[in-house]
Motif scaffolding. Structure first.
Motif, PDB file in Angstrom:
ATOM      1  N   ALA A 176      -5.858  -2.998   6.780  1.00 48.72           N
ATOM      2  CA  ALA A 176      -6.019  -1.569   6.348  1.00 48.72           C
ATOM      3  C   ALA A 176      -4.879  -1.505   5.265  1.00 48.72           C
ATOM      4  CB  ALA A 176      -5.295  -0.757   7.503  1.00 48.72           C
ATOM      5  N   GLU A 177      -5.150  -0.157   4.427  1.00 47.12           N
ATOM      6  CA  GLU A 177      -4.222   0.294   3.497  1.00 47.12           C
ATOM      7  C   GLU A 177      -2.777   0.775   3.995  1.00 47.12           C
ATOM      8  OE1 GLU A 177      -4.995   2.652  -0.656  1.00 47.12           O
ATOM      9  OE2 GLU A 177      -5.600   3.598   1.108  1.00 47.12           O
ATOM     10  N   ALA A 178      -1.748   0.549   3.241  1.00 45.59           N
ATOM     11  CA  ALA A 178      -0.530   1.032   3.665  1.00 45.59           C
ATOM     12  C   ALA A 178       0.337   1.689   2.552  1.00 45.59           C
ATOM     13  CB  ALA A 178      -0.109  -0.292   4.320  1.00 45.59           C
ATOM     14  N   VAL A 179       1.386   2.241   2.989  1.00 48.63           N
ATOM     15  CA  VAL A 179       2.509   2.636   2.227  1.00 48.63           C
ATOM     16  C   VAL A 179       3.460   1.353   2.330  1.00 48.63           C
ATOM     17  CG1 VAL A 179       4.324   4.300   1.776  1.00 48.63           C
ATOM     18  CG2 VAL A 179       1.988   5.253   2.231  1.00 48.63           C
ATOM     19  N   ILE A 180       4.300   1.360   1.377  1.00 47.76           N
ATOM     20  CA  ILE A 180       5.117   0.597   1.132  1.00 47.76           C
ATOM     21  C   ILE A 180       6.328   1.199   0.553  1.00 47.76           C
ATOM     22  CG2 ILE A 180       3.846  -1.365   1.224  1.00 47.76           C
ATOM     23  CD1 ILE A 180       4.466  -1.850  -1.827  1.00 47.76           C
ATOM     24  N   GLY A 181       7.496   0.338   0.538  1.00 48.66           N
ATOM     25  CA  GLY A 181       8.694   0.707   0.142  1.00 48.66           C
ATOM     26  C   GLY A 181       8.540   1.076  -1.718  1.00 48.66           C
ATOM     27  N   GLN A 182       9.524   2.079  -2.107  1.00 44.60           N
ATOM     28  CA  GLN A 182       9.379   2.407  -3.436  1.00 44.60           C
ATOM     29  C   GLN A 182      10.520   1.490  -4.200  1.00 44.60           C
ATOM     30  OE1 GLN A 182      11.705   6.265  -4.219  1.00 44.60           O
ATOM     31  NE2 GLN A 182      11.935   6.134  -1.781  1.00 44.60           N
ATOM     32  N   ASP A 183      10.320   1.513  -5.599  1.00 38.14           N
ATOM     33  CA  ASP A 183      11.298   0.484  -6.217  1.00 38.14           C
ATOM     34  C   ASP A 183      12.522   0.576  -5.892  1.00 38.14           C
ATOM     35  OD1 ASP A 183       9.034  -0.342  -7.516  1.00 38.14           O
ATOM     36  OD2 ASP A 183       9.253   0.558  -9.261  1.00 38.14           O
ATOM     37  N   ALA A 184      13.318   1.587  -5.634  1.00 39.76           N
ATOM     38  CA  ALA A 184      14.605   1.661  -5.327  1.00 39.76           C
ATOM     39  C   ALA A 184      15.068   1.336  -3.775  1.00 39.76           C
ATOM     40  CB  ALA A 184      15.161   3.023  -5.428  1.00 39.76           C
ATOM     41  N   SER A 185      14.138   1.320  -2.821  1.00 43.06           N
ATOM     42  CA  SER A 185      14.460   0.866  -1.768  1.00 43.06           C
ATOM     43  C   SER A 185      12.945  -0.073  -1.099  1.00 43.06           C
ATOM     44  CB  SER A 185      14.562   1.899  -0.627  1.00 43.06           C
ATOM     45  OG  SER A 185      13.436   2.963  -0.992  1.00 43.06           O
ATOM     46  N   PRO A 186      13.100  -1.227  -1.742  1.00 46.44           N
ATOM     47  CA  PRO A 186      11.734  -2.109  -1.208  1.00 46.44           C
ATOM     48  C   PRO A 186      11.666  -2.484  -0.194  1.00 46.44           C
ATOM     49  CG  PRO A 186      13.305  -3.340  -2.758  1.00 46.44           C
ATOM     50  CD  PRO A 186      13.928  -1.973  -2.652  1.00 46.44           C
ATOM     51  N   THR A 187      10.297  -2.600   0.200  1.00 45.36           N
ATOM     52  CA  THR A 187      10.274  -3.411   1.718  1.00 45.36           C
ATOM     53  C   THR A 187      10.841  -4.777   1.553  1.00 45.36           C
ATOM     54  OG1 THR A 187       8.205  -1.948   2.131  1.00 45.36           O
ATOM     55  CG2 THR A 187       8.520  -3.948   3.418  1.00 45.36           C
ATOM     56  N   PRO A 188      11.732  -5.235   2.403  1.00 48.10           N
ATOM     57  CA  PRO A 188      12.263  -6.595   2.477  1.00 48.10           C
ATOM     58  C   PRO A 188      11.151  -7.857   2.830  1.00 48.10           C
ATOM     59  CG  PRO A 188      13.546  -5.299   3.889  1.00 48.10           C
ATOM     60  CD  PRO A 188      12.256  -4.474   3.415  1.00 48.10           C
TER      61      PRO A 188
END
Length: 325
Positions: free
Chosen positions: A219-231
């Motif tokens: 499924a499609e997802a939202v991930i972290g933005q550049d300033a607070s990325p998904t680890p």
């Protein structure tokens, strides 16, 4: 995966209070004999825990209803935030330089020979001792039997070693910095495994669930933005929260709280920036990198994943840069 959005969090765009999430219920899992913290006004602890192949039980686990207060859940979830909008995070960055150009840290455990989920360690009712090395005579620290939300303390194992005839397991720990390690004695815990696994692919903005090696959901997802990325790296579910009583709230229908924290935010809304995979009340943002690090899915998708056979506390969640090698 990023700091979760507490029910009382403010919308990042307009400062208005977001839809308040109902007090969550927690998915029940094999639990120690002692009772978890039980403040007043508690929701039910429902559902089934992860389907695991038991290897060793050092204590008799009971599958039943754990009780966790809505007030306690609200406070704990305020330990991280993921406002349902793009824009600057309402939090304190570790540094302005990090916020401007943040790069998630790869997990040092991601390349081990042990498959994520192959070793799942659950603390007994007295908690579990942590050691700096396999075979160490004296523990360096310990973890209690319960998470702040009332789930049994569960750790993922990444290596095994036998010292003087005794089996030791290397585990990663919850909290910051991510991917800290310790050793535990196998005899001190319940050691099981998980057949389910959640993979997150950042470049593709996709989440995939596999159960017993078979792909079940993509499924499609939202991930972290550049300033607070998904680890990046290997994490696991520490708490499975059911918000279906009010799926229009900021977490959507379910939230799978993880052991990891944001690597750029020191706090969110006054608490630790814990990361999570959860639903959303803004599905129009899917496919974008706009969160504070959390992975957001549609309510239908997170519900399907959270209710899948084998998904629960101890399920590994592996975050990759891309599907490409």
């Amino acid at each position: 995966m990023a700091p979760w959005c507490p029910p009382r969090a403010l919308d990042a765009d307009n400062g208005a209070a977001t839809g308040a999430a109902a007090a969550p219920t927690l998915v029940s899992v094999p639990a120690p004999d002692s009772a978890p913290p039980q403040p007043a006004a508690s929701p039910r602890h429902i559902g089934t825990g992860p389907s695991r192949r038991a290897r060793r039980w050092q204590w008799a686990a009971a599958v039943g209803s754990l009780v966790v207060a809505g007030v306690a859940a609200t406070y704990a979830l305020s330990g991280g935030g993921d406002p349902q909008a793009s824009g600057p995070p309402a939090s304190s960055p570790a540094s302005s330089a990090a916020a401007e150009s943040a790069t998630p840290t790869p997990s040092p455990s991601a390349g081990t020979e042990v498959t994520p989920g192959e070793i799942v360690v659950t603390a007994p009712s007295e908690g579990i001792a942590l050691y700096d090395a396999a075979g160490a005579a004296t523990p360096s620290d310990e973890l209690g039997p319960w998470t702040p939300l009332g789930s049994p303390t569960t750790l993922l194992g990444f290596d095994r070693e036998v010292v003087a005839g005794e089996e030791w397991i290397q585990v990663e720990l919850p909290g910051t910095p991510n991917h800290r390690t310790a050793w535990v004695r196998a005899a001190d815990a319940s050691v099981t495994s998980s057949d389910a696994r959640i993979d997150v692919y950042l470049a593709e903005r996709e989440v995939e669930l596999t159960v017993a090696g078979e792909s079940s959901v993509i499924a499609e997802a939202v991930i972290g933005q550049d300033a607070s990325p998904t680890p990046l790296g290997v994490f696991w579910v520490t708490d499975a929260l059911d918000f279906t009583a009010n799926p229009t709230g900021v977490y959507g229908a379910y939230a799978l709280g993880l052991n990891g924290w944001s690597e750029t935010l020191e706090e969110f809304d006054g608490g630790p920036p814990q990361i999570a995979v959860h639903g959303t009340n803004e599905p129009g943002l899917l496919g974008q990198a706009v969160s504070n690090g959390c992975v957001r899915l549609t309510n239908d998708t997170i519900t399907e994943i959270a209710r899948a056979e084998g998904v629960g506390v101890g399920t590994p969640v592996v975050v990759h840069t891309s599907r490409a090698p």
